[in-house]
Write an enzyme that holds these catalytic residues in place. Structure first.
Site, PDB file in Angstrom:
ATOM      1  N   ARG A   1      28.676  22.698  46.392  1.00 26.75           N
ATOM      2  CA  ARG A   1      30.124  22.700  46.173  1.00 26.75           C
ATOM      3  C   ARG A   1      30.452  21.867  44.933  1.00 26.75           C
ATOM      4  O   ARG A   1      31.267  22.247  44.106  1.00 26.75           O
ATOM      5  CB  ARG A   1      30.884  22.163  47.394  1.00 26.75           C
ATOM      6  CG  ARG A   1      32.367  22.039  47.096  1.00 26.75           C
ATOM      7  CD  ARG A   1      33.316  21.680  48.241  1.00 26.75           C
ATOM      8  NE  ARG A   1      32.728  21.196  49.448  1.00 26.75           N
ATOM      9  CZ  ARG A   1      32.368  19.919  49.670  1.00 26.75           C
ATOM     10  NH1 ARG A   1      32.545  19.014  48.742  1.00 26.75           N
ATOM     11  NH2 ARG A   1      31.826  19.568  50.806  1.00 26.75           N
TER      12      ARG A   1
ATOM     13  N   TYR B   1      53.863  35.383  37.234  1.00 25.43           N
ATOM     14  CA  TYR B   1      53.035  36.194  38.129  1.00 25.43           C
ATOM     15  C   TYR B   1      53.489  35.966  39.578  1.00 25.43           C
ATOM     16  O   TYR B   1      53.661  34.821  40.003  1.00 25.43           O
ATOM     17  CB  TYR B   1      51.566  35.796  37.943  1.00 25.43           C
ATOM     18  CG  TYR B   1      50.637  36.469  38.919  1.00 25.43           C
ATOM     19  CD1 TYR B   1      50.348  37.824  38.796  1.00 25.43           C
ATOM     20  CD2 TYR B   1      50.055  35.770  39.963  1.00 25.43           C
ATOM     21  CE1 TYR B   1      49.508  38.454  39.699  1.00 25.43           C
ATOM     22  CE2 TYR B   1      49.213  36.389  40.862  1.00 25.43           C
ATOM     23  CZ  TYR B   1      48.939  37.733  40.727  1.00 25.43           C
ATOM     24  OH  TYR B   1      48.118  38.344  41.625  1.00 25.43           O
TER      25      TYR B   1
ATOM     26  N   ASP C   1      48.954  30.166  31.550  1.00 28.00           N
ATOM     27  CA  ASP C   1      48.156  31.199  32.216  1.00 28.00           C
ATOM     28  C   ASP C   1      47.868  32.259  31.151  1.00 28.00           C
ATOM     29  O   ASP C   1      48.753  32.981  30.714  1.00 28.00           O
ATOM     30  CB  ASP C   1      48.958  31.780  33.392  1.00 28.00           C
ATOM     31  CG  ASP C   1      48.200  32.853  34.158  1.00 28.00           C
ATOM     32  OD1 ASP C   1      47.303  33.489  33.559  1.00 28.00           O
ATOM     33  OD2 ASP C   1      48.516  33.072  35.333  1.00 28.00           O
TER      34      ASP C   1
ATOM     35  N   LYS D   1      40.512  39.736  35.848  1.00 26.79           N
ATOM     36  CA  LYS D   1      41.055  40.721  34.914  1.00 26.79           C
ATOM     37  C   LYS D   1      40.108  40.881  33.714  1.00 26.79           C
ATOM     38  O   LYS D   1      38.993  41.339  33.894  1.00 26.79           O
ATOM     39  CB  LYS D   1      42.467  40.310  34.491  1.00 26.79           C
ATOM     40  CG  LYS D   1      43.331  39.770  35.657  1.00 26.79           C
ATOM     41  CD  LYS D   1      43.648  40.801  36.723  1.00 26.79           C
ATOM     42  CE  LYS D   1      44.222  40.198  37.996  1.00 26.79           C
ATOM     43  NZ  LYS D   1      45.419  39.398  37.839  1.00 26.79           N
TER      44      LYS D   1
END
Ligand SMILES: *Cc1c(COP(=O)(O)O)cnc(C)c1O
Length: 392
Positions: free
Chosen positions: A45, A97, A169, A194
Site C-alpha cells: 500500500r 465534472y 483537473d 481517459k
C-alpha cells in the site's frame, strides 16, 4: 511539454533483469534483511515498484516534483480535498465534472468545507469570490461537455497573490497538450481512465504536485487512506502513456476536421471545440494548449431529445457510451446520461441542452468518422422533413 521521445526515454529498463517492459510486481509485502532494513519497499500500500515507475513518469510528464497513482480519478480528487480542514472554503469551476461535484457537495460539505461554484472563464470572477477562508481553487479546462476554457496562468497569478492552492483537473486536455504546473499551478489531477490509459480498459487517477512539500502531504494521505492503484493497472497506465503524444495529436487533428464539418451542417446549431476560432476563449486555449483535444460537442436547431437520440443510435463507428479518451470513438447524450442529475435550468445555462451530443473522437480514419456522422445526420434530416410534411 514532453515529446514522444522524452516520454519513451523516461520509462526505465528494469534494473534487475533488463526487461524492456516494466514488470508487474504482484505482491503485498517485501522480505526484510533485518527489522526496518529493506530495499525501499516494505508494504505494497505504501510503495510498489510498478506503481512507483508510473508515479515517476507522470511527475515528469506534468513537470512536477512528485506523482501519485490512485484507484480512480475520483480517489485522486478525494486525496487532494483531504488537504483541507473543516471551515475552509473552495472556489470551483461551475462546469465541474459531475462526480467531483457529488464528492464535494454530498461528502465534504458535511465535514464543514464550503464549495463556491463560479464561472472561471473570466479570471477576475475568481478574485471577487476570495475570502480569508479560501484555501483552494479548483479548475477544469477545457470543461465537460461544452469545453469552456479558463486562463490557467491568470488564475495562478491571483492564487499566488492570496497564497491559495490552485488545483487543475487536466483530464480533458491531458499532459501531452497542456502542462498546468508550467503555468503556475500547485496540483494537477488526471483521470487516467481517459486519455492517459487511452484504451478504455482501466480506471485510474493520478495526482502531481509542483513541490516536494506538497508531495509529502499527498503521500501521507495516499498511504493513510489507501486508495492506491493496483500493480496491473499501473502497468496498463504506463503502457497507455507510452503512446500518449501520438494519440493526442491524431485525436486532435480528427476532432478539428469533425468540428468544421459539423459547423457547416444545416441541422447543427452550436459546435463546441476549443480549436475553432469562433470558440469562446479560443485565444487562451491557443496560448496554453499544444493540441485542442479529441472532444467535440454540438447541439441541434431542433432541440429535441428524440432527434438527438436517433442520431446517436444510427452511428456505427461512434459507440453510444459514457467516458471518453479511448482509441475507439464514443458518443453520448449528456442530458440523459452524464448530466441527468443536474436541474434542467442549471443544465441549460451551461449549454447542456436536450439535444447536446458529445463526441469522443477516436483513432479510426477521419474520413470514415465523417461518413458515419454524415449518414446519421442525413437520416435525421429525412426524419425531420417527413415529420413536417406529415408523412408519418
Ligand atoms: C472521468 C473524469 C473524472 C473521474 O475519473 P474516474 O477515473 O472515472 O474516477 C474526473 N474528472 C474528469 C474531468 C473526468 O472526465
Amino acid at each position: 511539454m514532453k515529446t514522444q521521445t522524452q516520454i519513451l526515454q523516461s520509462i526505465p529498463v528494469d534494473p534487475l533483469t533488463g526487461s524492456i517492459s516494466v514488470p508487474i510486481y504482484q505482491t503485498s509485502t517485501f522480505v526484510q534483511e533485518a527489522p526496518g532494513i529493506h530495499k525501499g519497499y516494505d508494504y505494497a500500500r505504501s510503495n510498489n515498484p510498478t506503481r512507483a515507475v508510473l508515479e515517476d513518469i507522470i511527475a515528469n510528464l506534468e513537470s512536477g516534483a512528485a506523482g501519485f497513482a490512485f484507484a480512480s480519478g475520483l480517489a485522486a480528487i478525494d486525496a487532494v480535498i483531504k488537504l483541507l480542514q473543516s471551515g475552509d472554503e473552495v472556489i470551483a469551476v461551475d462546469d465541474i465534472y459531475g462526480g467531483a461535484y457529488r464528492l464535494f457537495t454530498h461528502v465534504y460539505e458535511k465535514f464543514g468545507i464550503t464549495f463556491n461554484y463560479i464561472d472561471t472563464t473570466n479570471a477576475e470572477n475568481v478574485r471577487k469570490k476570495i475570502t480569508p477562508k479560501t484555501k483552494l481553487i479548483w479548475l477544469e479546462s477545457p470543461t465537460n461537455p461544452t469545453l469552456k476554457v479558463s486562463d490557467i496562468e491568470a488564475i495562478a497569478t491571483i492564487a499566488k497573490e492570496y497564497n491559495i492552492l490552485l488545483a487543475v483537473d487536466n483530464t480533458f486536455a491531458s499532459a501531452s497538450s497542456q502542462v498546468p504546473i508550467e503555468l503556475g499551478v500547485d496540483i494537477v489531477i488526471n483521470s487516467a481512465t481517459k486519455y492517459l490509459g487511452g484504451h478504455s480498459d482501466l480506471i485510474a487517477g493520478l495526482v502531481v504536485t509542483a513541490t516536494k512539500e506538497l508531495g509529502e502531504k499527498i503521500k501521507f494521505i495516499q498511504n493513510a487512506s489507501g486508495g492506491i492503484l493496483s500493480p496491473f493497472d499501473s502497468f496498463l497506465t504506463i503502457r497507455g502513456i507510452e503512446t500518449l503524444p501520438l494519440r493526442i495529436k491524431q485525436h486532435s487533428e480528427s476532432a478539428l476536421a469533425i468540428a468544421k464539418y459539423l459547423q457547416n451542417h444545416p441541422l447543427v446549431k452550436n459546435v463546441y471545440y476549443p480549436g475553432l476560432e469562433t470558440h469562446y476563449n479560443y485565444e487562451v486555449a491557443k496560448k496554453q494548449q499544444r493540441y485542442f483535444g479529441g472532444i467535440v460537442s454540438f447541439d441541434l436547431h431542433d432541440d429535441s431529445k428524440e432527434l438527438a437520440s436517433a442520431i446517436l443510435q444510427s452511428t456505427k463507428l461512434f459507440k453510444l457510451a459514457e467516458s471518453l479518451g479511448g482509441i475507439k470513438s464514443l458518443c453520448c447524450l449528456p442530458s440523459e446520461m452524464t448530466h441527468k442529475s443536474i436541474p434542467t435550468e442549471k443544465r441549460y445555462s451551461s449549454g447542456v441542452t436536450d439535444s447536446l451530443i458529445r463526441l469522443s473522437v477516436g483513432l479510426e480514419e477521419v474520413d470514415d468518422l465523417l461518413n458515419d456522422l454524415d449518414f446519421a445526420l442525413g437520416l435525421a434530416t429525412i426524419k425531420i422533413s417527413t415529420s413536417t410534411v406529415g408523412l408519418n
